[in-house]
Motif scaffolding. Structure first.
Motif, short mmCIF file in Angstrom:
data_model
loop_
_atom_site.label_atom_id
_atom_site.label_comp_id
_atom_site.label_asym_id
_atom_site.label_seq_id
_atom_site.Cartn_x
_atom_site.Cartn_y
_atom_site.Cartn_z
N TYR A 267 0.83 -1.19 0.00
CA TYR A 267 0.00 0.00 0.00
C TYR A 267 0.87 1.25 0.00
O TYR A 267 1.88 1.32 0.69
CB TYR A 267 -0.90 0.02 1.24
N SER A 268 0.44 2.21 -0.79
CA SER A 268 1.14 3.50 -0.78
C SER A 268 0.11 4.61 -0.84
O SER A 268 -1.01 4.41 -1.28
CB SER A 268 2.09 3.64 -1.97
N ILE A 269 0.55 5.76 -0.43
CA ILE A 269 -0.34 6.92 -0.43
C ILE A 269 -0.01 7.79 -1.63
O ILE A 269 1.16 8.04 -1.93
CB ILE A 269 -0.14 7.74 0.84
N MET A 270 -1.04 8.24 -2.28
CA MET A 270 -0.89 9.16 -3.40
C MET A 270 -1.48 10.49 -2.95
O MET A 270 -2.69 10.60 -2.79
CB MET A 270 -1.68 8.58 -4.58
N TRP B 3 4.93 7.05 0.66
CA TRP B 3 4.07 8.22 0.48
C TRP B 3 4.61 8.99 -0.71
O TRP B 3 5.78 9.35 -0.73
CB TRP B 3 4.15 9.09 1.74
N ALA C 211 -5.09 9.64 -1.85
CA ALA C 211 -5.63 8.43 -2.44
C ALA C 211 -4.71 7.29 -2.07
O ALA C 211 -3.53 7.49 -1.75
CB ALA C 211 -5.73 8.55 -3.95
N VAL C 212 -5.24 6.12 -2.09
CA VAL C 212 -4.45 4.95 -1.72
C VAL C 212 -4.33 4.05 -2.93
O VAL C 212 -5.35 3.69 -3.55
CB VAL C 212 -5.12 4.20 -0.56
N PHE C 213 -3.14 3.71 -3.27
CA PHE C 213 -2.98 2.77 -4.38
C PHE C 213 -2.09 1.63 -3.93
O PHE C 213 -1.28 1.76 -3.01
CB PHE C 213 -2.41 3.45 -5.62
N THR C 214 -2.27 0.53 -4.57
CA THR C 214 -1.49 -0.64 -4.20
C THR C 214 -0.76 -1.17 -5.41
O THR C 214 -1.20 -1.05 -6.54
CB THR C 214 -2.41 -1.76 -3.68
#
Lengths: 537, 257
Positions: A26-29, A143, B94-97
C-alpha cells in the motif's frame, strides 16, 4: 460486534485485523487540494516509474568491444573511483518517482515523488472496513506527493532570469511567451531548409570566431536570408500578436493589459518585441560582436559572396577558371568561397551588412567585387580565390597572412569543387572538401573536368593582367626564379612575397600569384604530403 | 521489475473511503506478532454527545513487549489507545497498491480515498511510561563504546615463517612454470582475437592473455602493433592501422604474416 449501550453514547465495536500475508503493497498518493483532483472522474490512468535517473552503466561509458575500448577499462575505472572515494548512490527502483497519466495522452500528467521519512518514527496504516464489519489495517509502504506537470510552455532558467531583470519595465506579460514562440518558429523553418547544412552550421560556429566560414555566414545571411526571414518573421509576428490578443480577450485573464496586448506587442518601445526578431540584425550594434572575429578576414568577404553569386549564376565560368588554374589553388578558393556563402545564405545568424562599414578593405573589395561582376568570369575566379584567403580552410585562423592563404586557397578550391556538386550542399561537404584539399587539387586540375558539376566547358587560359600596378617584387620572373631553384609550396611562395614588401594586400598577392602560377605551369610533386611546385628550365 | 501499466480504478470509482491512521512504532511491532487471522484488537467507535470517539484496545496476548534480543522485558504495552480524528483538508489522499505476484503480473490499483485521518495515541498509563523509559534507555546508549581492556591483545598478528597465502602463490607459480614461447603464428592468432575484443591493451594484460614471455611478445607486437605513448590510452598497445578494421562494431582484418 457488540453494542454497548450508554446513556448518551452508543458505540459499536469492530475487530481489527492486520492481515499477514498480502502481496499488496500500500502506498499513499497525495495531491494538493488546490489542484482539484477528483479521482472518480478519471476514466483511465496509467502509472509507471520514472526511470530517467538511471545511469545506464554500459551506455554512459564507452561501448564494449568497440574501437577505442581498453582491456580491463571497467575494472580500472572502478578502482579509480574507489581510490578517490567517489561513492555513487545506488539506483533503487522503489525510490524512483512515479509518472501518472490520466485520461490518455490529452489528459493530465502527474509526477509523484517519494516523501522521505514517513516510516521512520511512526507507521501509517490504512483502515478499511470489510464486508463483515471488521476493520483491516494495512501498513503504508510509501508516500508519494503527486504534482501536476505543466504542458504549456515555460521559460528556461536563463530566459526567466532575463525577464526577471525587466520585470519593472515589461507591462505586457503575454508578449514574453509570444516572443519566445516566435523565436522558435523562426529557428524552425530555417532548420528545415538546411537539414544537410546543420553540421556545417555547427562547424561554422566552431570554426569561427575568426574562421572563414563564419564570415561568409554573416554576409550572405544578411543579403539573402534577411529578406526571406524578414518577411516571414514579420508575418508571423503580426499574426501572432493578433491571435494572442484574441486569446487573451477570450480567456479574460487577470492581467490588466489584456486589451492593450495587441497594440503593445506592436509598439516599438516594448522590450520584448525585438527579442524574437533576430532577423533584425541589420543594425551595427548587433553585428559588432561578430565583427570582432572577422576583422582580418573581412578583406575578401564581399568578394567571396559576390564571387559565389557569380558562380551560382554561371557555373561554367568558374569551371573554366578551375581548369585554367593548374595548381587548383584557386579552384579551391573559389570552391570554398562559393560554398560557404551558399551555406551561409541559409543560416539565420547575420550581421553581414555592418561588416561592410568596418573595414576599409571591404569597401575596396566591394568595389572590386562589383567591378568583378562586370568583367569576364575569370575575374570572378580570381576574386574568388582571393576571397577564400580569408575563408581559410583552417578554422580559427583569421589572419590573412600569406602563410595561411595558401591553405585557404586550396580549401577554397576544393570547396568550390564540392560546391559545384551540390550547390545547396551541406557542411558534410566541408570535411570532404578538406580531404580533397589534402589529396591535392592536382586531380581536379589535371582531369580538367570537375566531375561533380559536369558542366566543364574548357576555356583557353586567358591572359589575366596582373591586377596591381604597384608590385615591386611579385613578378613572374621572381616566381620563376624561386621555382627553378627549388620546389616550393604555395605557402612558401606567399611567404616570399609578403604584403609589406610588395605593397599588395594579401588578397591581391594571392590573386597575382595564382595567375602567375597559372602562366608558368610548373611541375608538381608531393613532398611530405605537401604539394610542391618546381620548374626545370 | 518495472511496474507499468493500467491503473485499476475501481476503488476510485466506488469512492471507497478509508482511514489513514498513524500508529506508534511499538504498536506496529506488536501487531506484527499477531497470529492466526491477524486479529490484533478491537476498535470501538462511539458517539458521545455528538462527538465521535474512537478507541482501540489491544489484544491481551499482544501486550508482551520484547526487550533487546527478543527476550521479555517485563514491560507491558498499554492496551487502550484513543484515536485522535483529523480532517483530510489541504490534501487529497488516495491509496494505491502495487501487487507483485510472480510471473510479472504487476498491477497497480487504486484502492480508495482517505476520508479520515487519525492518530493512535496510547492512553497515559503506568505501563506506557515504563515502556517509554525502556525505549529511551535503549536509544541513549551510544553506538560506539570505549572499553578498557585488562590484558593486551596478542591474538591478532603473530609472526609467521611464511604466510599461507604466500605459500599458495609460490606453489601456483611453480606449477605454471616459466612461460614458454609458443609458435609465432599461434601467438599472432591469439593477439588478433584479443584485439578483436578491445582496441587498446596493456602489455601486462597481453602477457596474461597470451601467456608468453614479455620480450617475445614485445617483438611480435612491434611487428603488428604500435605503442601509444601519449594521449588518453597511454602506455597501451594497439594494432597497426592496416591490421585493424573497427567499424563501431568490430571486425578484424586478418593479414597474412
Amino acid at each position: 460486534m457488540a453494542s454497548l449501550g450508554g446513556s448518551s453514547s452508543s458505540s459499536t465495536e469492530y475487530i481489527v485485523r492486520v492481515p499477514k500475508n498480502t502481496s499488496k503493497k500500500y502506498s499513499i498518493m497525495a495531491f494538493n487540494s488546490g489542484d482539484k483532483v477528483n479521482c472518480s472522474s478519471w476514466t483511465q490512468a496509467r502509472m509507471e516509474r520514472d526511470m530517467s535517473n538511471r545511469r545506464m552503466y554500459g551506455v554512459e561509458e564507452t561501448e564494449e568491444g568497440a574501437a577505442g575500448s581498453e582491456f580491463g577499462k571497467k575494472q580500472r575505472e572502478e578502482a579509480r573511483r574507489k581510490k578517490f572515494g567517489i561513492v555513487t548512490r545506488e539506483f533503487k527502483v522503489e525510490d524512483q518517482p512515479w509518472i501518472l497519466k490520466v485520461n490518455g495522452k490529452a489528459g493530465k500528467r502527474f509526477k509523484g515523488t517519494k516523501k522521505g521519512g514517513v516510516t521512520e518514527n511512526a507507521s501509517y496504516y490504512i483502515f478499511t472496513q470489510c464486508p463483515d464489519g471488521a476493520f483491516e489495517a494495512f501498513p503504508v509502504n510509501g508516500w508519494y506527493n503527486f504534482v501536476p506537470q505543466a504542458k504549456h510552455r515555460t521559460l528556461t532558467a536563463e530566459e526567466a532570469e532575463e525577464e526577471w531583470g525587466r520585470r519593472n519595465k515589461v507591462v505586457n506579460h503575454f508578449s514574453i511567451m509570444l516572443q519566445r514562440r516566435l523565436r522558435e518558429q523562426e529557428r524552425g523553418p530555417d532548420d528545415d531548409d538546411e537539414e544537410g547544412e546543420k553540421g556545417g552550421k555547427k562547424k561554422k560556429k566552431k570554426g569561427g570566431r575568426g574562421g572563414d566560414l563564419r564570415i561568409h555566414d554573416l554576409e550572405d545571411d544578411l543579403e539573402l536570408s534577411s529578406d526571406e526571414s524578414d518577411s516571414s518573421g514579420g508575418e508571423d509576428g503580426d499574426s501572432k500578436p493578433k491571435k494572442k490578443g484574441g486569446d487573451v480577450k477570450g480567456k479574460g485573464k487577470k492581467k490588466k493589459k489584456k486589451r492593450g496586448s495587441d497594440s503593445e506587442a506592436n509598439e516599438d518601445s516594448d522590450d520584448g518585441d525585438f527579442e524574437g526578431l533576430e532577423v533584425d540584425y541589420m543594425s551595427d550594434e548587433s553585428s559588432s560582436e561578430e565583427e570582432a572575429g572577422e576583422e582580418k578576414a573581412k578583406s575578401n568577404k564581399e568578394a567571396v559572396p559576390k564571387g559565389i553569386d557569380e558562380a551560382s549564376e554561371s557555373e561554367e565560368e568558374s569551371e573554366e577558371e578551375k581548369q585554367n588554374e593548374e595548381e587548383g589553388k584557386e579552384e579551391e578558393e573559389e570552391e570554398e568561397g562559393k560554398k560557404t556563402p551558399v551555406q551561409t545564405k541559409k543560416k539565420r545568424d547575420s550581421s553581414g551588412e555592418s561588416d561592410t562599414s568596418e573595414d576599409s578593405d571591404i569597401d575596396g573589395e566591394a568595389a572590386s567585387a562589383l567591378f568583378m561582376k562586370r568583367t569576364p568570369p575569370k575575374r570572378g575566379g580570381g576574386r574568388g580565390s582571393g576571397g577564400s584567403s580569408r575563408t581559410g580552410s583552417r578554422p580559427g585562423t583569421p589572419s590573412i597572412d600569406s602563410a595561411s592563404t595558401s591553405n585557404t586557397l586550396r580549401a577554397a578550391a576544393s570547396k568550390l569543387e564540392q560546391g559545384k556538386r551540390h550547390v545547396v550542399g551541406g557542411s558534410s561537404e566541408s570535411p570532404a572538401a578538406k580531404r580533397l584539399k589534402m589529396e591535392s587539387s592536382s586531380m581536379a586540375v589535371t582531369t580538367q573536368s570537375p566531375a561533380p558539376s559536369g558542366k566543364s566547358t574548357p576555356q583557353p587560359p586567358s591572359g589575366k593582367s596582373t591586377p596591381s600596378s604597384s608590385d615591386v617584387q611579385l613578378t613572374e620572373e621572381a616566381v620563376r626564379r624561386y621555382l627553378i631553384r627549388k620546389p616550393m609550396t604555395t605557402k612558401d611562395l606567399l611567404k616570399k612575397f609578403q604584403t609589406k614588401r610588395t605593397g599588395l594586400s594579401s588578397e591581391q598577392t594571392v590573386n597575382v600569384l595564382a595567375q602567375i602560377l597559372k602562366r608558368l605551369n610548373p611541375e608538381r610533386k608531393n613532398v611530405n604530403d605537401k604539394m610542391h611546385f618546381y620548374l626545370t628550365e | 521489475m518495472s511496474e507499468k501499466g493500467e491503473v485499476d480504478l475501481t476503488g476510485a470509482k466506488q469512492n471507497t473511503g478509508v482511514w489513514l491512521v498513524k500508529v506508534p512504532k511499538y504498536l506496529s511491532q506488536q501487531w506484527a506478532k499477531a497470529s492466526g487471522r491477524g486479529e490484533v484488537g478491537k476498535l470501538r467507535i462511539g458517539k458521545n454527545q455528538g462527538k465521535a470517539e474512537v478507541e482501540f484496545t489491544l489484544n491481551e496476548d499482544l501486550t508482551m513487549i520484547d526487550g533487546l534480543g527478543d527476550k521479555p522485558s517485563g514491560v507491558q504495552a498499554p492496551r487502550d489507545h484513543p484515536f485522535t480524528m483529523q480532517t483530510v483538508g489541504g490534501q487529497t489522499l488516495a491509496v494505491f497498491t502495487e501487487t507483485q505476484s510472480e510471473s510479472s503480473k504487476d498491477r497497480i490499483s487504486l484502492e480508495g480515498l482517505v476520508v479520515q485521518r487519525a492518530e493512535c495515541r496510547p492512553a497515559a498509563s503506568e505501563n506506557y511510561m515504563k515502556l517509554k523509559r525502556l525505549q529511551i534507555e535503549e536509544l541513549s546508549k551510544p553506538v560506539r563504546l570505549s572499553q578498557q581492556l585488562e590484558k593486551a591483545v596478542t591474538t591478532n598478528y603473530k609472526p609467521v615463517a611464511n604466510h599461507s597465502y604466500n605459500l599458495e602463490y609460490d606453489r601456483k607459480k611453480k606449477d605454471e612454470g616459466k612461460r614458454a614461447r609458443a609458435d609465432k603464428q599461434q601467438v599472432l592468432d591469439m593477439l588478433f582475437s584479443a584485439f578483436e575484443k578491445h582496441q587498446y591493451y596493456n602489455i601486462k594484460d597481453l602477457v596474461d592473455v597470451t601467456k608468453q614471455p614479455v620480450s617475445y611478445l614485445k617483438e611480435i607486437l612491434r611487428d603488428i602493433g604500435i605503442y601509444n605513448v601519449k594521449g588518453t590510452h597511454k602506455n597501451t598497445w594497439e594494432l597497426k592501422p592496416e591490421y585493424r578494421h573497427y567499424q563501431g562494431g568490430e571486425e578484424e582484418k586478418e593479414t597474412d604474416d
